[in-house]
Design a protein around this motif. Sequence first.
Motif, mmCIF file in Angstrom:
data_model
loop_
_atom_site.group_PDB
_atom_site.id
_atom_site.type_symbol
_atom_site.label_atom_id
_atom_site.label_comp_id
_atom_site.label_asym_id
_atom_site.label_seq_id
_atom_site.Cartn_x
_atom_site.Cartn_y
_atom_site.Cartn_z
ATOM 1 N N ALA A 29 23.223 17.832 34.604
ATOM 2 C CA ALA A 29 23.079 16.420 34.940
ATOM 3 C C ALA A 29 24.348 15.936 35.623
ATOM 4 O O ALA A 29 25.462 16.324 35.246
ATOM 5 N N GLN A 30 24.149 15.096 36.600
ATOM 6 C CA GLN A 30 25.265 14.436 37.285
ATOM 7 C C GLN A 30 26.180 13.792 36.251
ATOM 8 O O GLN A 30 25.719 13.104 35.347
ATOM 9 N N GLY A 31 27.482 14.039 36.384
ATOM 10 C CA GLY A 31 28.440 13.414 35.481
ATOM 11 C C GLY A 31 28.681 14.164 34.190
ATOM 12 O O GLY A 31 29.567 13.801 33.425
ATOM 13 N N SER A 32 27.892 15.187 33.936
ATOM 14 C CA SER A 32 28.052 15.899 32.669
ATOM 15 C C SER A 32 29.184 16.919 32.777
ATOM 16 O O SER A 32 29.670 17.217 33.863
ATOM 17 N N GLN A 33 29.576 17.424 31.614
ATOM 18 C CA GLN A 33 30.584 18.490 31.600
ATOM 19 C C GLN A 33 29.874 19.830 31.523
ATOM 20 O O GLN A 33 28.913 19.985 30.778
ATOM 21 N N VAL A 34 30.359 20.776 32.307
ATOM 22 C CA VAL A 34 29.753 22.106 32.293
ATOM 23 C C VAL A 34 30.855 23.132 32.038
ATOM 24 O O VAL A 34 31.903 23.112 32.689
ATOM 25 N N ASP A 35 30.615 23.979 31.046
ATOM 26 C CA ASP A 35 31.581 25.028 30.705
ATOM 27 C C ASP A 35 31.098 26.355 31.272
ATOM 28 O O ASP A 35 29.925 26.696 31.138
ATOM 29 N N ILE A 82 26.841 29.590 31.294
ATOM 30 C CA ILE A 82 27.084 28.256 31.856
ATOM 31 C C ILE A 82 26.371 27.256 30.958
ATOM 32 O O ILE A 82 25.156 27.331 30.788
ATOM 33 N N SER A 83 27.139 26.394 30.371
ATOM 34 C CA SER A 83 26.565 25.439 29.407
ATOM 35 C C SER A 83 25.932 24.276 30.166
ATOM 36 O O SER A 83 26.389 23.158 30.100
ATOM 37 N N SER A 84 24.879 24.609 30.876
ATOM 38 C CA SER A 84 24.250 23.571 31.683
ATOM 39 C C SER A 84 23.245 22.808 30.843
ATOM 40 O O SER A 84 23.044 23.088 29.669
ATOM 41 N N THR A 85 22.606 21.840 31.469
ATOM 42 C CA THR A 85 21.647 21.014 30.750
ATOM 43 C C THR A 85 20.351 21.766 30.465
ATOM 44 O O THR A 85 19.747 21.588 29.428
ATOM 45 N N GLY A 86 19.943 22.607 31.407
ATOM 46 C CA GLY A 86 18.679 23.297 31.188
ATOM 47 C C GLY A 86 18.432 24.354 32.242
ATOM 48 O O GLY A 86 19.246 24.572 33.135
ATOM 49 N N GLN A 92 27.257 21.512 43.434
ATOM 50 C CA GLN A 92 25.999 22.249 43.348
ATOM 51 C C GLN A 92 26.087 23.464 44.272
ATOM 52 O O GLN A 92 26.501 23.338 45.418
ATOM 53 N N GLY A 93 25.706 24.610 43.751
ATOM 54 C CA GLY A 93 25.762 25.815 44.582
ATOM 55 C C GLY A 93 25.744 27.067 43.725
ATOM 56 O O GLY A 93 25.312 27.045 42.576
ATOM 57 N N ASN A 94 26.231 28.145 44.295
ATOM 58 C CA ASN A 94 26.228 29.426 43.597
ATOM 59 C C ASN A 94 27.606 29.709 43.017
ATOM 60 O O ASN A 94 28.600 29.666 43.730
ATOM 61 N N TYR A 95 27.628 30.025 41.750
ATOM 62 C CA TYR A 95 28.868 30.375 41.073
ATOM 63 C C TYR A 95 28.855 31.878 40.835
ATOM 64 O O TYR A 95 27.898 32.401 40.261
ATOM 65 N N THR A 96 29.908 32.526 41.282
ATOM 66 C CA THR A 96 29.971 33.971 41.166
ATOM 67 C C THR A 96 31.164 34.353 40.307
ATOM 68 O O THR A 96 32.288 33.922 40.567
ATOM 69 N N CYS A 97 30.875 35.139 39.278
ATOM 70 C CA CYS A 97 31.966 35.708 38.497
ATOM 71 C C CYS A 97 32.140 37.139 38.984
ATOM 72 O O CYS A 97 31.186 37.914 39.010
ATOM 73 N N SER A 98 33.359 37.451 39.352
ATOM 74 C CA SER A 98 33.660 38.795 39.814
ATOM 75 C C SER A 98 34.682 39.401 38.855
ATOM 76 O O SER A 98 35.732 38.827 38.615
ATOM 77 N N ALA A 99 34.303 40.524 38.256
ATOM 78 C CA ALA A 99 35.218 41.212 37.333
ATOM 79 C C ALA A 99 35.612 42.527 37.980
ATOM 80 O O ALA A 99 34.745 43.289 38.430
ATOM 81 N N CYS A 138 37.364 31.559 31.332
ATOM 82 C CA CYS A 138 36.556 30.372 31.091
ATOM 83 C C CYS A 138 37.181 29.172 31.778
ATOM 84 O O CYS A 138 38.394 29.089 31.879
ATOM 85 N N PHE A 139 36.366 28.275 32.174
ATOM 86 C CA PHE A 139 36.861 26.997 32.672
ATOM 87 C C PHE A 139 35.747 25.984 32.525
ATOM 88 O O PHE A 139 34.604 26.342 32.229
ATOM 89 N N ALA A 140 36.119 24.715 32.708
ATOM 90 C CA ALA A 140 35.122 23.659 32.554
ATOM 91 C C ALA A 140 35.217 22.720 33.737
ATOM 92 O O ALA A 140 36.307 22.460 34.244
ATOM 93 N N LEU A 141 34.080 22.257 34.166
ATOM 94 C CA LEU A 141 34.033 21.186 35.159
ATOM 95 C C LEU A 141 33.619 19.941 34.399
ATOM 96 O O LEU A 141 32.556 19.913 33.770
ATOM 97 N N LEU A 142 34.498 18.944 34.430
ATOM 98 C CA LEU A 142 34.294 17.801 33.537
ATOM 99 C C LEU A 142 33.247 16.821 34.035
ATOM 100 O O LEU A 142 32.530 16.232 33.245
#
Length: 451
Positions: free
Chosen positions: A144-150, A130-134, A196-203, A185-189
């Motif tokens: 960060a609010q408003g940022s793009q997250v991949d 997750i290409s988050s800020t930190g 905000q919450g828990n993201y689960t990848c299920s394979a 893959c997907f992006a939230l722009l």
Amino acid sequence: MAAGIRAPEPRVLVCLGALLARWGAAGLEAVVIGEVHENITLHCGNISGPRGLVTWYRNDSEPVFLLSSNSSLLPAEPRFSLANASSLHIEALSLLDEGNYTCREDLNETRWFQVWLQVASGPYEVEVTISSTGTLPNGTLYAAQGSQVDFSCSSSSWPSPMVEWWFRAPDSRSEPFGNNLTVSCFALLLMSTNLQGNYTCSAMNMLSGRHRKVTTELLVYWSPSLLLSEPMKTCFIGGNVTLTCQVSGAYPSAKILWLRNLTQPETVIQPNSHYLITQNGQSSTLTIHNCSQDLDEGYYVCRAENPVGVREVDIWLSVKEPLNVGGIVGTIVSLLLLGLAIISGLMLYYSPVFCWKVGNTFRGQDMDDVMVLVDSEEEDVEEEEDAAEVEEEEANEREEVPKEIHKHGHIHRVTALVNGNVDQMGNGLQALQDDSSEQQSDIVQEDDRPV
Ligand SMILES: *[C@@H]1O[C@H](CO)[C@@H](O)[C@H](O)[C@H]1NC(C)=O
Ligand SMILES: *[C@@H]1O[C@H](CO)[C@@H](O)[C@H](O)[C@H]1NC(C)=O
Ligand SMILES: *[C@@H]1O[C@H](CO)[C@@H](O)[C@H](O)[C@H]1NC(C)=O
Ligand SMILES: *[C@@H]1O[C@H](CO)[C@@H](O)[C@H](O)[C@H]1NC(C)=O
Ligand SMILES: *[C@@H]1O[C@H](CO)[C@@H](O)[C@H](O)[C@H]1NC(C)=O
Ligand SMILES: *[C@@H]1O[C@H](CO)[C@@H](O)[C@H](O)[C@H]1NC(C)=O
Ligand SMILES: *[C@@H]1O[C@H](CO)[C@@H](O)[C@H](O)[C@H]1NC(C)=O
Ligand SMILES: *[C@@H]1O[C@H](CO)[C@@H](O)[C@H](O)[C@H]1NC(C)=O
Ligand SMILES: *[C@@H]1O[C@H](CO)[C@@H](O)[C@H](O)[C@H]1NC(C)=O
Ligand SMILES: *[C@@H]1O[C@H](CO)[C@@H](O)[C@H](O)[C@H]1NC(C)=O
Ligand SMILES: *[C@@H]1O[C@H](CO)[C@@H](O)[C@H](O)[C@H]1NC(C)=O
Ligand SMILES: *[C@@H]1O[C@H](CO)[C@@H](O)[C@H](O)[C@H]1NC(C)=O
């Protein structure tokens, strides 16, 4: 052999439908699904009772001998062994074991049975990026609010897994993010608090049915904004001044610092007897005691920072000499009175509207009286401290007027004609004092008239 690998019970998924469908001319055929690193047993048909001599082959381009129930014949590999007198037990499966297997049973007659072994692998090593800020010290990610997250999810699996992303906001149910993503893959722009919450990848390995999940918590942080009330402040030498800095919108709360930019980098102001810093929620005040011009005049910086943002504002502080209120009032009053006296003098001298009858006295002497009066006013006024005293002063002047006149030995009955109203005036000088303002406004009017 399977050290380090999670060792669940051997998963043998026999697909009954396939088995029945292939139950035909070619004999008994089963499909068996095994998983890499695990053990599996292939049955030589679905037969109970005594078994004859059983021989197992692997059918590739041509049959390859694997194992026989004749114990004098060694198995092709130590991994192969006979179970329950007829079944082929294979240890530590690999993808290379996938294929068709045949067993031959020699009893009264020779029978052939075929088993199709499919080997599934994984999913292993499900990795979420997750290409988050930190990342917080406890490992939680924030954006960060408003940022793009991949978001991307990878895993090793055979055959390719079905990947699904699920999202769970606090106090709500998990919901899928798109179905059957082929691209994992997907992006939230535009990140926002409701993301905000828990993201689960299920394979999920569709062959073995095995699935693995990785859940990552993602927080959405807001950078601080500064509300600044006064960009400029003034402090009097020796006085105190308080600068205020108000932060809003920061999540998590911002750390507020006061700095001076006398040097680069700016220096953080430490609280001491000169600087008092108080923080109340997201509002901070800096109080400077005993202001001095050399030390304290200049820019002050209020800096608010949280993990996703830093904001700064400059406040200019000017340090001035204390304002002497009495002195200013005194100066204004003396100027006013001086002006008043000059105007009065000029009126006495030139005014065409006022007709002063001064008996036998020379005009020049009258002017002298007025000038003396003015001089005495000035002396008095310099000592005046406030407006209240001005009133007294005016009273003194009235008392002084006859005194001055006495001194020069001129006691005059003065008759003034003000706008033709003869009755208004009794003692001329008294009239001058009382109606000075009226006379001034009259003069303005008169000036417009052709003389
Ligand atoms: C496979 O079989 C061998 C021998 O029977 C055993 O030692 C091993 O633990 C088994 N492996 C698994 C993954 O069950
Ligand atoms: C084996 O055959 C018996 C009857 O002969 C049947 O009940 C059973 O379901 C069969 N098992 C499999 C795995 O086909
Ligand atoms: C597997 O080998 C056996 C024995 O040679 C043969 O009878 C059978 O037809 C082969 N099956 C396949 C699918 O090749
Ligand atoms: C077992 O194999 C040996 C060696 O090939 C052979 O001599 C013997 O006859 C076989 N036994 C049976 C019962 O087929
Ligand atoms: C051998 O047969 C017994 C009873 O028929 C069964 O319980 C056991 O699971 C079988 N073993 C294997 C490896 O198939
Ligand atoms: C096994 O045999 C079936 C037909 O019986 C065939 O469709 C399949 O492709 C074979 N599998 C392999 C790995 O050769
Ligand atoms: C095999 O043959 C013997 C005698 O030849 C007979 O008694 C037995 O029932 C037969 N077995 C099967 C499974 O046909
Ligand atoms: C990590 O810390 C943040 C902020 O303190 C908190 O919200 C989050 O729940 C924590 N996560 C875990 C897994 O402890
Ligand atoms: C997210 O996961 C963490 C631990 O994995 C858990 O403490 C937290 O409650 C979860 N939050 C939500 C919204 O499910
Ligand atoms: C994903 O696709 C499979 C078959 O392609 C289907 O059975 C399954 O229901 C789908 N899953 C979702 C969540 O739509
Ligand atoms: C400045 O603050 C100090 C400490 O609070 C106080 O003693 C002093 O009287 C204040 N001076 C002025 C001019 O308000
Ligand atoms: C301090 O900040 C002000 C306003 O941003 C700037 O004009 C001034 O040059 C700065 N002084 C130093 C020493 O950096």
